[in-house]
Design a protein around this motif. Structure first.
Motif, PDB file in Angstrom:
ATOM      1  N   PRO A  18       0.588  -0.875  -0.114  1.00  0.00           N
ATOM      2  CA  PRO A  18      -0.173  -0.109  -0.483  1.00  0.00           C
ATOM      3  C   PRO A  18       0.687   0.933  -0.039  1.00  0.00           C
ATOM      4  O   PRO A  18       2.113   1.102   0.791  1.00  0.00           O
ATOM      5  N   PRO A  19       0.643   2.477  -0.661  1.00  0.00           N
ATOM      6  CA  PRO A  19       0.904   3.631  -0.471  1.00  0.00           C
ATOM      7  C   PRO A  19       1.788   4.638   0.899  1.00  0.00           C
ATOM      8  O   PRO A  19       0.454   3.132   1.788  1.00  0.00           O
ATOM      9  N   ALA A  20       2.441   4.873   1.115  1.00  0.00           N
ATOM     10  CA  ALA A  20       2.781   5.470   2.371  1.00  0.00           C
ATOM     11  C   ALA A  20       1.582   5.770   2.859  1.00  0.00           C
ATOM     12  O   ALA A  20       1.514   6.112   3.840  1.00  0.00           O
ATOM     13  N   SER A  21       1.165   7.310   1.997  1.00  0.00           N
ATOM     14  CA  SER A  21      -0.677   7.764   2.554  1.00  0.00           C
ATOM     15  C   SER A  21      -1.491   6.805   3.256  1.00  0.00           C
ATOM     16  O   SER A  21      -1.907   6.948   3.829  1.00  0.00           O
ATOM     17  N   ALA A  22      -1.768   5.816   2.719  1.00  0.00           N
ATOM     18  CA  ALA A  22      -2.661   5.084   2.690  1.00  0.00           C
ATOM     19  C   ALA A  22      -2.172   3.951   4.377  1.00  0.00           C
ATOM     20  O   ALA A  22      -3.395   4.171   5.267  1.00  0.00           O
ATOM     21  N   ARG A  23      -1.223   3.357   4.271  1.00  0.00           N
ATOM     22  CA  ARG A  23      -0.481   3.590   5.829  1.00  0.00           C
ATOM     23  C   ARG A  23      -0.699   4.551   6.869  1.00  0.00           C
ATOM     24  O   ARG A  23      -0.503   4.167   7.877  1.00  0.00           O
ATOM     25  N   LEU A  24      -0.098   5.532   6.084  1.00  0.00           N
ATOM     26  CA  LEU A  24      -0.609   6.492   7.056  1.00  0.00           C
ATOM     27  C   LEU A  24      -1.585   6.873   7.523  1.00  0.00           C
ATOM     28  O   LEU A  24      -2.035   6.994   9.363  1.00  0.00           O
ATOM     29  N   ARG A  25      -2.340   7.301   7.127  1.00  0.00           N
ATOM     30  CA  ARG A  25      -4.498   7.358   7.541  1.00  0.00           C
ATOM     31  C   ARG A  25      -5.082   5.938   8.181  1.00  0.00           C
ATOM     32  O   ARG A  25      -4.959   6.424   9.128  1.00  0.00           O
ATOM     33  N   ARG A  26      -3.997   4.841   7.931  1.00  0.00           N
ATOM     34  CA  ARG A  26      -4.902   3.498   8.956  1.00  0.00           C
ATOM     35  C   ARG A  26      -4.177   4.021  10.306  1.00  0.00           C
ATOM     36  O   ARG A  26      -5.300   3.471  10.474  1.00  0.00           O
ATOM     37  N   TYR A  27      -2.522   4.243  10.264  1.00  0.00           N
ATOM     38  CA  TYR A  27      -2.231   4.745  12.241  1.00  0.00           C
ATOM     39  C   TYR A  27      -2.913   5.169  12.464  1.00  0.00           C
ATOM     40  O   TYR A  27      -2.762   5.674  13.474  1.00  0.00           O
ATOM     41  N   ALA A  28      -3.219   6.476  11.424  1.00  0.00           N
ATOM     42  CA  ALA A  28      -3.282   8.301  12.016  1.00  0.00           C
ATOM     43  C   ALA A  28      -5.025   7.536  12.311  1.00  0.00           C
ATOM     44  O   ALA A  28      -6.006   8.880  13.483  1.00  0.00           O
ATOM     45  N   ARG A  29      -6.081   7.165  11.443  1.00  0.00           N
ATOM     46  CA  ARG A  29      -7.310   7.314  11.709  1.00  0.00           C
ATOM     47  C   ARG A  29      -7.884   6.580  13.556  1.00  0.00           C
ATOM     48  O   ARG A  29      -8.591   7.821  14.173  1.00  0.00           O
ATOM     49  N   PRO A  30      -7.213   5.926  14.159  1.00  0.00           N
ATOM     50  CA  PRO A  30      -7.823   5.694  15.214  1.00  0.00           C
ATOM     51  C   PRO A  30      -7.373   7.105  16.287  1.00  0.00           C
ATOM     52  O   PRO A  30      -8.322   7.191  17.239  1.00  0.00           O
ATOM     53  N   ALA A  31      -6.695   7.791  16.153  1.00  0.00           N
ATOM     54  CA  ALA A  31      -5.984   9.085  17.149  1.00  0.00           C
ATOM     55  C   ALA A  31      -6.864  10.143  16.799  1.00  0.00           C
ATOM     56  O   ALA A  31      -6.806  10.344  17.880  1.00  0.00           O
ATOM     57  N   LEU A  32      -7.473   9.953  15.737  1.00  0.00           N
ATOM     58  CA  LEU A  32      -9.113  10.920  15.368  1.00  0.00           C
ATOM     59  C   LEU A  32      -9.527  11.225  17.083  1.00  0.00           C
ATOM     60  O   LEU A  32      -9.946  11.908  17.032  1.00  0.00           O
ATOM     61  N   LEU A  34      -9.312  10.738  19.216  1.00  0.00           N
ATOM     62  CA  LEU A  34      -8.606  11.226  20.769  1.00  0.00           C
ATOM     63  C   LEU A  34      -7.841  12.433  20.568  1.00  0.00           C
ATOM     64  O   LEU A  34      -8.474  13.241  21.892  1.00  0.00           O
ATOM     65  N   LEU A  35      -8.645  13.455  19.610  1.00  0.00           N
ATOM     66  CA  LEU A  35      -9.163  15.087  19.425  1.00  0.00           C
ATOM     67  C   LEU A  35      -9.228  16.006  20.282  1.00  0.00           C
ATOM     68  O   LEU A  35      -8.814  16.953  20.797  1.00  0.00           O
ATOM     69  N   LEU A  36     -11.029  14.658  20.155  1.00  0.00           N
ATOM     70  CA  LEU A  36     -11.764  15.938  21.014  1.00  0.00           C
ATOM     71  C   LEU A  36     -11.807  16.220  22.747  1.00  0.00           C
ATOM     72  O   LEU A  36     -11.807  17.255  23.293  1.00  0.00           O
ATOM     73  N   PRO A  37     -11.355  14.747  23.186  1.00  0.00           N
ATOM     74  CA  PRO A  37     -10.922  14.729  24.391  1.00  0.00           C
ATOM     75  C   PRO A  37      -9.668  15.081  25.310  1.00  0.00           C
ATOM     76  O   PRO A  37     -10.090  16.065  26.341  1.00  0.00           O
ATOM     77  N   LEU A  38      -8.458  15.334  24.354  1.00  0.00           N
ATOM     78  CA  LEU A  38      -7.536  15.660  24.841  1.00  0.00           C
ATOM     79  C   LEU A  38      -7.627  17.523  24.179  1.00  0.00           C
ATOM     80  O   LEU A  38      -6.927  17.838  25.272  1.00  0.00           O
ATOM     81  N   GLY A  39      -8.251  17.905  23.288  1.00  0.00           N
ATOM     82  CA  GLY A  39      -8.565  19.379  23.260  1.00  0.00           C
ATOM     83  C   GLY A  39      -9.742  19.596  24.261  1.00  0.00           C
ATOM     84  O   GLY A  39      -9.212  21.339  24.718  1.00  0.00           O
ATOM     85  N   LEU A  40     -10.632  18.801  25.027  1.00  0.00           N
ATOM     86  CA  LEU A  40     -11.564  19.847  25.717  1.00  0.00           C
ATOM     87  C   LEU A  40     -10.362  20.356  27.250  1.00  0.00           C
ATOM     88  O   LEU A  40     -10.318  20.530  28.029  1.00  0.00           O
ATOM     89  N   ALA A  41      -9.291  18.462  27.459  1.00  0.00           N
ATOM     90  CA  ALA A  41      -8.845  18.615  28.801  1.00  0.00           C
ATOM     91  C   ALA A  41      -7.950  20.013  28.443  1.00  0.00           C
ATOM     92  O   ALA A  41      -7.515  20.898  29.824  1.00  0.00           O
ATOM     93  N   LEU A  42      -6.818  19.687  27.410  1.00  0.00           N
ATOM     94  CA  LEU A  42      -6.123  20.754  27.195  1.00  0.00           C
ATOM     95  C   LEU A  42      -6.687  22.767  27.399  1.00  0.00           C
ATOM     96  O   LEU A  42      -6.528  23.532  27.689  1.00  0.00           O
ATOM     97  N   PHE A  43      -8.175  22.639  26.727  1.00  0.00           N
ATOM     98  CA  PHE A  43      -8.209  23.583  27.371  1.00  0.00           C
ATOM     99  C   PHE A  43      -8.937  24.121  28.452  1.00  0.00           C
ATOM    100  O   PHE A  43      -9.093  24.978  29.327  1.00  0.00           O
ATOM    101  N   TRP A  44      -9.375  22.809  29.290  1.00  0.00           N
ATOM    102  CA  TRP A  44      -9.874  23.291  30.311  1.00  0.00           C
ATOM    103  C   TRP A  44      -8.622  24.145  31.487  1.00  0.00           C
ATOM    104  O   TRP A  44      -8.380  24.208  32.261  1.00  0.00           O
ATOM    105  N   GLU A  45      -7.189  22.583  31.271  1.00  0.00           N
ATOM    106  CA  GLU A  45      -6.481  23.208  32.085  1.00  0.00           C
ATOM    107  C   GLU A  45      -5.888  24.657  31.684  1.00  0.00           C
ATOM    108  O   GLU A  45      -5.348  25.407  32.425  1.00  0.00           O
TER     109      GLU A  45
END
Length: 282
Positions: A18-32, A34-45
């Motif tokens: 698979p192309p490098a971009s497809a592999r990157l999307r596959r590994y980065a998709r689960p991290a998406l 985490l964006l909302l809870p981490l963003g809210l935690a950072l905002f409150w901090e």
């Protein structure tokens, strides 16, 4: 000849990999996720750090993390998590077995559905807290009553999911099985089971979520350990950081177990050509 073979192999490897971009999307998709809870935690901090809130009733993430580490160093966190997880596992297992068996019977056999389903639907409308005094009276205040309460919470979504999935099986598929003169076990294995499995997995996930909800009510029944006990202890001693820490741990454990069910059942659902699978791979 060897040079041509080498070029052919390189082309085949390029097509298979698979192309490098497809592999990157596959590994980065689960991290998406985490964006909302981490963003809210950072905002409150930052909100507390800038002085817009004192963080007393809703502590900042750093204070919650410090509370978790303090509980972990003392060994209390492991003890409470182990108690809660063992209760959820036992109640989930009992609820799944009972819900699957009775749901399959009600879905496959019309007479059983007419006898069982009205009573089950009436019991489903009873609030979870209403079962607490009855289970304490019947089963005592120890582990049996807690596991029974969790099993009740898991039972109803699994029962409804199995029965509804069987009733929703396409009649044409069943007729095809009868045309090929499939026996009863063969009909279940080759026709009904694949048709019911997607809805059954959803029912398991819903039941597991309710199991985590019911364990809180179960641990309010005189428990001396468990995450629900941490909630009560934090309320009585005025420790909001401990309360929020227990809630966060509940969320992490619930999401982890839900993910385990999703991963464990994914090989059984590979045959599906569903829209969600296509959009998820995009």
């Amino acid at each position: 000849m060897s040079a041509e073979l080498h070029v052919t192999r390189e082309r085949a490897d390029a097509i298979a990999a698979p192309p490098a971009s497809a592999r990157l999307r596959r590994y980065a998709r689960p991290a998406l996720g985490l964006l909302l809870p981490l963003g809210l935690a950072l905002f409150w901090e930052l909100w507390v750090w800038l002085g817009y809130s004192n963080g007393r009733l809703v502590p900042p993430p750093t204070k919650i993390f410090a509370t978790v580490m303090e509980l972990a160093k003392s060994g209390e966190l492991t003890r409470h998590i182990t108690a809660t997880v063992s209760r959820v596992a036992a109640g989930f297992g009992l609820g799944v077995v009972a819900g699957t068996v009775l749901g399959a019977i009600s879905g496959y056999w019309g007479l059983a559905r007419q006898l069982l389903d009205p009573t089950v639907q009436a019991l489903r409308a009873i609030p979870s807290i209403a079962w607490v005094p009855l289970f304490i009276l019947w089963l005592g205040i120890f582990e049996t009553s807690k596991i029974a309460l969790i099993a009740v919470g898991v039972f109803f979504p699994v029962y409804l999911g199995v029965m509804g999935a069987i009733l929703a099986v396409d009649r044409k598929i069943v007729e095809v099985g009868r045309i090929f003169r499939l026996s009863g076990p063969a009909m279940i294995r080759r026709i009904l089971l694949p048709a019911v499995l997607p809805a059954y997995v959803v029912a398991l996930r819903v039941g597991l979520g309710l199991g985590w909800m019911f364990v809180v009510a179960a641990e309010f029944m005189g428990a001396s350990e468990g995450l629900g006990y941490l909630l009560i202890d934090g309320q009585q001693l005025g420790k909001p950081a401990q309360i929020v820490a227990a809630i966060v741990i509940f969320a992490i454990l619930g999401k982890t177990t839900d993910w385990l069910i999703e991963v464990a059942t994914a090989p059984l659902l590979r045959w599906q050509d569903a829209f969600g699978r296509q959009s998820g791979a995009a």
